[in-house]
Motif scaffolding. Structure first.
Motif, PDB file in Angstrom:
ATOM      1  N   ARG A   8      20.406   2.432   7.031  1.00  4.75           N
ATOM      2  CA  ARG A   8      19.454   1.151   6.166  1.00  4.75           C
ATOM      3  C   ARG A   8      19.099   0.182   7.476  1.00  4.75           C
ATOM      4  NH1 ARG A   8      21.201   0.276   0.566  1.00  4.75           N
ATOM      5  NH2 ARG A   8      21.943   1.654   0.105  1.00  4.75           N
ATOM      6  N   SER A   9      18.449   1.260   8.505  1.00  7.28           N
ATOM      7  CA  SER A   9      18.391   0.268   9.905  1.00  7.28           C
ATOM      8  C   SER A   9      16.368   0.787   9.708  1.00  7.28           C
ATOM      9  CB  SER A   9      18.250   1.006  11.046  1.00  7.28           C
ATOM     10  OG  SER A   9      17.736   2.356  11.417  1.00  7.28           O
ATOM     11  N   LEU A  10      15.715   0.444   8.656  1.00  7.37           N
ATOM     12  CA  LEU A  10      14.317   0.189   8.789  1.00  7.37           C
ATOM     13  C   LEU A  10      13.733  -0.614   8.152  1.00  7.37           C
ATOM     14  CD1 LEU A  10      13.207   3.549   6.193  1.00  7.37           C
ATOM     15  CD2 LEU A  10      12.729   3.494   8.673  1.00  7.37           C
ATOM     16  N   PRO A  11      12.981  -1.528   8.717  1.00  7.46           N
ATOM     17  CA  PRO A  11      12.606  -3.414   8.887  1.00  7.46           C
ATOM     18  C   PRO A  11      12.019  -3.401   6.437  1.00  7.46           C
ATOM     19  CG  PRO A  11      10.753  -2.226  10.098  1.00  7.46           C
ATOM     20  CD  PRO A  11      11.703  -1.230   9.516  1.00  7.46           C
ATOM     21  N   PRO A  12      12.857  -4.180   6.576  1.00  8.84           N
ATOM     22  CA  PRO A  12      12.698  -4.703   5.003  1.00  8.84           C
ATOM     23  C   PRO A  12      10.987  -4.664   4.789  1.00  8.84           C
ATOM     24  CG  PRO A  12      12.886  -6.819   6.395  1.00  8.84           C
ATOM     25  CD  PRO A  12      13.084  -5.564   7.503  1.00  8.84           C
ATOM     26  N   HIS A  13      10.079  -5.243   5.824  1.00 10.35           N
ATOM     27  CA  HIS A  13       9.193  -4.960   4.982  1.00 10.35           C
ATOM     28  C   HIS A  13       8.355  -2.944   4.499  1.00 10.35           C
ATOM     29  CE1 HIS A  13       7.821  -4.572   8.925  1.00 10.35           C
ATOM     30  NE2 HIS A  13       7.286  -4.281   8.536  1.00 10.35           N
ATOM     31  N   LEU A  14       8.533  -1.945   5.410  1.00 12.51           N
ATOM     32  CA  LEU A  14       8.400  -0.867   5.578  1.00 12.51           C
ATOM     33  C   LEU A  14      10.217   0.187   4.152  1.00 12.51           C
ATOM     34  CD1 LEU A  14       7.988   0.026   8.927  1.00 12.51           C
ATOM     35  CD2 LEU A  14       6.158  -0.892   7.159  1.00 12.51           C
ATOM     36  N   HIS A  15       9.356   0.467   3.456  1.00  9.97           N
ATOM     37  CA  HIS A  15      10.188   1.202   1.533  1.00  9.97           C
ATOM     38  C   HIS A  15       9.286   2.739   2.538  1.00  9.97           C
ATOM     39  CE1 HIS A  15      11.137  -2.649   0.434  1.00  9.97           C
ATOM     40  NE2 HIS A  15      10.111  -2.877   0.824  1.00  9.97           N
ATOM     41  N   LEU A  16      10.651   3.425   2.359  1.00 10.24           N
ATOM     42  CA  LEU A  16      10.594   5.168   2.401  1.00 10.24           C
ATOM     43  C   LEU A  16      10.682   6.040   1.267  1.00 10.24           C
ATOM     44  CD1 LEU A  16       9.486   7.618   4.688  1.00 10.24           C
ATOM     45  CD2 LEU A  16      12.560   7.729   4.648  1.00 10.24           C
ATOM     46  N   ARG A  17       9.669   6.000   0.820  1.00 15.74           N
ATOM     47  CA  ARG A  17       9.689   6.833  -0.397  1.00 15.74           C
ATOM     48  C   ARG A  17      10.274   8.494  -0.673  1.00 15.74           C
ATOM     49  NH1 ARG A  17      11.118   2.026  -2.564  1.00 15.74           N
ATOM     50  NH2 ARG A  17       9.545   0.469  -2.795  1.00 15.74           N
ATOM     51  N   ILE A  38       6.145  15.614   6.118  1.00 19.23           N
ATOM     52  CA  ILE A  38       5.394  13.714   5.299  1.00 19.23           C
ATOM     53  C   ILE A  38       6.402  13.105   5.152  1.00 19.23           C
ATOM     54  CG2 ILE A  38       3.058  15.650   4.644  1.00 19.23           C
ATOM     55  CD1 ILE A  38       4.382  15.415   1.838  1.00 19.23           C
ATOM     56  N   SER A  39       5.831  11.676   5.513  1.00 18.43           N
ATOM     57  CA  SER A  39       7.086  10.713   4.878  1.00 18.43           C
ATOM     58  C   SER A  39       6.008  10.427   4.432  1.00 18.43           C
ATOM     59  CB  SER A  39       7.643  10.252   5.704  1.00 18.43           C
ATOM     60  OG  SER A  39       6.551   9.986   7.202  1.00 18.43           O
ATOM     61  N   MET A  40       5.972   9.342   2.922  1.00 13.24           N
ATOM     62  CA  MET A  40       5.641   8.370   2.100  1.00 13.24           C
ATOM     63  C   MET A  40       6.432   7.620   1.741  1.00 13.24           C
ATOM     64  SD  MET A  40       3.729  11.339  -0.625  1.00 13.24           S
ATOM     65  CE  MET A  40       2.547  10.398  -0.467  1.00 13.24           C
ATOM     66  N   TRP A  41       5.557   6.043   2.025  1.00 15.57           N
ATOM     67  CA  TRP A  41       5.825   4.764   2.495  1.00 15.57           C
ATOM     68  C   TRP A  41       5.463   3.737   1.148  1.00 15.57           C
ATOM     69  CZ3 TRP A  41       9.170   3.828   6.558  1.00 15.57           C
ATOM     70  CH2 TRP A  41       9.844   4.702   7.367  1.00 15.57           C
ATOM     71  N   ASP A  42       5.952   2.620   0.822  1.00 12.78           N
ATOM     72  CA  ASP A  42       5.624   1.277   0.698  1.00 12.78           C
ATOM     73  C   ASP A  42       5.342   0.294   1.671  1.00 12.78           C
ATOM     74  OD1 ASP A  42       4.927   1.327  -1.807  1.00 12.78           O
ATOM     75  OD2 ASP A  42       7.282   1.697  -2.794  1.00 12.78           O
ATOM     76  N   THR A  72       0.484  -1.368   0.160  1.00 14.41           N
ATOM     77  CA  THR A  72       0.082   0.128  -0.464  1.00 14.41           C
ATOM     78  C   THR A  72       1.145   0.956   0.422  1.00 14.41           C
ATOM     79  OG1 THR A  72      -1.465  -1.173   1.657  1.00 14.41           O
ATOM     80  CG2 THR A  72      -2.042   0.815   1.440  1.00 14.41           C
ATOM     81  N   PHE A  73       0.698   2.175  -0.912  1.00 14.47           N
ATOM     82  CA  PHE A  73       1.255   3.111  -0.385  1.00 14.47           C
ATOM     83  C   PHE A  73       0.593   4.180   0.204  1.00 14.47           C
ATOM     84  CE2 PHE A  73       3.130   7.597  -2.880  1.00 14.47           C
ATOM     85  CZ  PHE A  73       3.814   7.327  -2.574  1.00 14.47           C
ATOM     86  N   VAL A  74       1.176   4.247   1.363  1.00 12.18           N
ATOM     87  CA  VAL A  74       1.467   5.731   2.377  1.00 12.18           C
ATOM     88  C   VAL A  74       1.503   6.648   3.014  1.00 12.18           C
ATOM     89  CG1 VAL A  74       0.908   5.198   5.345  1.00 12.18           C
ATOM     90  CG2 VAL A  74       1.004   3.738   3.910  1.00 12.18           C
ATOM     91  N   MET A  75       0.811   7.549   3.117  1.00  8.06           N
ATOM     92  CA  MET A  75       1.224   9.082   3.237  1.00  8.06           C
ATOM     93  C   MET A  75       1.066   9.317   4.634  1.00  8.06           C
ATOM     94  SD  MET A  75      -0.376  12.709   2.778  1.00  8.06           S
ATOM     95  CE  MET A  75      -1.169  12.584   2.950  1.00  8.06           C
ATOM     96  N   ALA A  76       3.122   9.545   5.354  1.00  9.08           N
ATOM     97  CA  ALA A  76       2.395   9.761   7.289  1.00  9.08           C
ATOM     98  C   ALA A  76       2.275  11.234   7.110  1.00  9.08           C
ATOM     99  CB  ALA A  76       3.433   8.831   7.526  1.00  9.08           C
ATOM    100  N   VAL A  77       1.995  11.469   8.071  1.00 13.14           N
ATOM    101  CA  VAL A  77       1.447  13.612   8.810  1.00 13.14           C
ATOM    102  C   VAL A  77       2.085  13.224   9.518  1.00 13.14           C
ATOM    103  CG1 VAL A  77       0.056  15.394   8.596  1.00 13.14           C
ATOM    104  CG2 VAL A  77      -0.108  14.218   6.691  1.00 13.14           C
ATOM    105  N   HIS A  78       3.324  13.986   9.844  1.00  9.50           N
ATOM    106  CA  HIS A  78       3.616  14.500  10.990  1.00  9.50           C
ATOM    107  C   HIS A  78       4.037  15.470  11.928  1.00  9.50           C
ATOM    108  CE1 HIS A  78       5.914  10.801  10.156  1.00  9.50           C
ATOM    109  NE2 HIS A  78       6.077  11.050   9.175  1.00  9.50           N
ATOM    110  N   THR A  79       3.265  16.153  13.033  1.00  9.39           N
ATOM    111  CA  THR A  79       2.701  17.047  12.707  1.00  9.39           C
ATOM    112  C   THR A  79       3.506  17.748  14.455  1.00  9.39           C
ATOM    113  OG1 THR A  79       0.347  17.270  12.007  1.00  9.39           O
ATOM    114  CG2 THR A  79       1.083  18.376  14.090  1.00  9.39           C
TER     115      THR A  79
END
Length: 139
Positions: free
Chosen positions: A68-77, A87-91, A39-46
């Motif tokens: 490169r310490s993010l979990p393998p199933h999370l991809h910061l785009r 904001i940050s956007m993720w697969d 899923t393409f996810v947008m995180a809003v950081h306030t």
């Protein structure tokens, strides 16, 4: 056997495409699992209080990405720091997967609240080509 009878791995002996009962392949067949659709996810950081143009939470997120310490199933785009709202956007497998990771790993910045939202990728502008390029490079 007639010429219409199928043979091969995962096909029951004597299986005919014209029969009315179809058996599933046995558990011992070597079928490949279906790929997981992200899923393409947008995180809003306030930020509660704007203390810097690049808040601590975004520095911490950037550091995880660079090391490169993010979990393998999370991809910061994408990451876009902007003072009070970033904001940050993720697969990722789901919004919840990103939310859980952010809650656990950005908690050192108590003034940061992150909320995740699923993005309708087909209606986004300016992201599709870059996402396709990055995803293809990872395969």
């Amino acid at each position: 056997m007639d010429s219409q009878t199928l043979q091969g791995p995962g096909v029951e002996q004597g299986f005919s495409p014209h029969s009315s009962f179809h058996q599933a392949p046995s558990a011992s067949s070597s079928a490949m699992p279906a790929p997981v659709k992200n899923t393409f996810v947008m995180a809003v950081h306030t930020m509660e209080v704007e203390t810097a143009r690049v808040p601590l939470a975004m520095i911490m997120l950037s550091d995880h990405f660079k090391r490169r310490s993010l979990p393998p199933h999370l991809h910061l785009r994408v990451m876009a720091p902007s003072g009070k709202v970033c904001i940050s956007m993720w697969d990722a497998p789901s919004c919840e997967a990103v939310q859980d990771w952010l809650d656990e790993n950005l908690s050192m910045d108590p003034g940061c609240t992150s909320t995740c939202h699923e993005v309708e990728e087909g209606f986004s502008i300016g992201l599709s080509l870059e996402l396709a390029r990055v995803r293809a490079a990872e395969k």
